[in-house]
Design a protein around this motif. Structure first.
Motif, PDB file in Angstrom:
ATOM      1  N   UNK A  18       0.928  -1.247   0.095  1.00 14.89           N
ATOM      2  CA  UNK A  18       0.010   0.007  -0.019  1.00 14.89           C
ATOM      3  C   UNK A  18       0.883   1.271  -0.060  1.00 14.89           C
ATOM      4  N   UNK A  19       0.371   2.347  -0.508  1.00 18.54           N
ATOM      5  CA  UNK A  19       1.057   3.445  -0.524  1.00 18.54           C
ATOM      6  C   UNK A  19      -0.119   4.791  -0.368  1.00 18.54           C
ATOM      7  N   UNK A  20       0.258   5.719   0.220  1.00 18.47           N
ATOM      8  CA  UNK A  20      -0.781   6.867   0.444  1.00 18.47           C
ATOM      9  C   UNK A  20      -0.348   8.156  -0.274  1.00 18.47           C
ATOM     10  N   UNK A  81      -4.918   8.917  -5.687  1.00 17.13           N
ATOM     11  CA  UNK A  81      -4.853   7.551  -5.024  1.00 17.13           C
ATOM     12  C   UNK A  81      -4.045   6.489  -6.241  1.00 17.13           C
ATOM     13  N   UNK A  82      -4.503   6.753  -7.515  1.00  7.43           N
ATOM     14  CA  UNK A  82      -3.750   6.210  -8.487  1.00  7.43           C
ATOM     15  C   UNK A  82      -2.304   6.694  -8.899  1.00  7.43           C
ATOM     16  N   UNK A  83      -2.223   8.061  -8.343  1.00  4.45           N
ATOM     17  CA  UNK A  83      -0.751   8.447  -8.456  1.00  4.45           C
ATOM     18  C   UNK A  83       0.172   7.923  -7.328  1.00  4.45           C
ATOM     19  N   UNK A  92      -1.993  -1.288  -3.748  1.00  4.34           N
ATOM     20  CA  UNK A  92      -3.158  -0.342  -3.432  1.00  4.34           C
ATOM     21  C   UNK A  92      -2.470   1.305  -2.922  1.00  4.34           C
ATOM     22  N   UNK A  93      -3.188   2.173  -3.432  1.00  4.68           N
ATOM     23  CA  UNK A  93      -3.069   3.431  -3.440  1.00  4.68           C
ATOM     24  C   UNK A  93      -4.354   3.954  -2.540  1.00  4.68           C
ATOM     25  N   UNK A  94      -4.222   4.683  -1.660  1.00  2.32           N
ATOM     26  CA  UNK A  94      -5.001   5.279  -0.777  1.00  2.32           C
ATOM     27  C   UNK A  94      -4.771   6.997  -0.703  1.00  2.32           C
ATOM     28  N   UNK A  95      -5.722   7.711  -0.864  1.00  2.00           N
ATOM     29  CA  UNK A  95      -5.832   9.174  -0.829  1.00  2.00           C
ATOM     30  C   UNK A  95      -6.754  10.000   0.068  1.00  2.00           C
TER      31      UNK A  95
END
Length: 173
Positions: A18-20, A81-83, A92-95
Motif C-alpha cells: 500500500x501507498x498513501x 490514489x492512482x498517483x 493499493x493506493x489510498x488518498x
C-alpha cells in the motif's frame, strides 16, 4: 491501532502493498500504518501532497482538473490514489483530500472529505464493496464529518482504515 494492525496483517496475508497520497491528513494515515510492527513488509510509503503543485508534480493530478474543480473532489481523490500507487510502486493506493477547517475551502464546507482508493486493473471489481464514485480501478468515497480540525483528520484516517479493511475482505482475503 487495532484497525491499522488489522489492515497491515490483511495486506501481508494477501501479499499486497500500500501507498498513501495525503493532503488533508498530511501523513497521518501512513504514520498510523507504520505504527504497526511489521508494516515495512506492506507499506511502501506516502506522499504528503498538501499543495496542488505536489498533487500535480508527484501524484500526476492534472493541473487543469485542479483549476476546474479544486482539490476537494472525487476525481482528484481517485487521481491522487492512482498517483500514489504508481509513484511508490504499490498494489493499493489510498488518498485523502478535504476540508478540515476551521473555514470552508473552495466553496466546500468544513468536514467535506474524499477518500480515494486505487487497485490493479485486475482487482477493480473488489472496489464494488466500497460504493462511492468508481472510475475503472479507482473509487472515491465522500465523507461528511463533524468536529474540529483534529477530529476531522482523525475520522478521515479511521474511515480510510475501514475502507481498506472492506476492500481487502472484498478481495476474498
Amino acid at each position: 491501532m487495532a484497525a491499522a494492525r488489522d489492515v497491515v496483517h490483511a495486506l501481508a496475508d494477501a501479499g499486497l502493498t500500500v501507498a498513501t497520497g495525503e493532503s488533508l491528513t498530511a501523513g497521518l494515515l501512513a504514520a498510523r500504518l507504520a505504527d504497526v510492527p511489521g508494516a515495512s513488509a506492506v507499506l511502501h510509503g506516502g506522499v504528503v501532497a498538501y499543495q496542488n503543485a505536489v498533487k500535480t508534480g508527484l501524484l500526476g493530478v492534472p493541473e487543469d482538473l485542479l483549476a476546474r474543480v479544486g482539490a476537494v473532489d472525487a476525481d482528484v481523490a481517485r487521481r491522487m490514489a492512482l498517483g500514489a500507487r504508481a509513484a511508490l510502486g504499490a498494489d493499493v493506493g489510498v488518498a485523502t483530500t478535504g476540508v478540515a477547517g476551521p473555514e470552508p475551502h473552495q466553496g466546500r464546507p468544513v468536514g467535506t472529505v474524499w477518500l480515494g482508493l486505487a487497485v490493479p486493473d485486475a482487482d477493480a471489481s473488489a472496489l464494488d464493496v466500497l460504493g462511492g464514485e468508481r472510475d475503472g480501478a479507482a473509487t472515491a468515497i465522500l465523507l461528511r464529518l463533524d468536529g474540529d480540525r483534529a477530529a476531522i483528520r482523525e475520522a478521515t484516517v479511521a474511515a480510510a482504515l475501514r475502507a481498506l479493511t472492506r476492500l481487502l475482505a472484498g478481495r476474498g482475503h
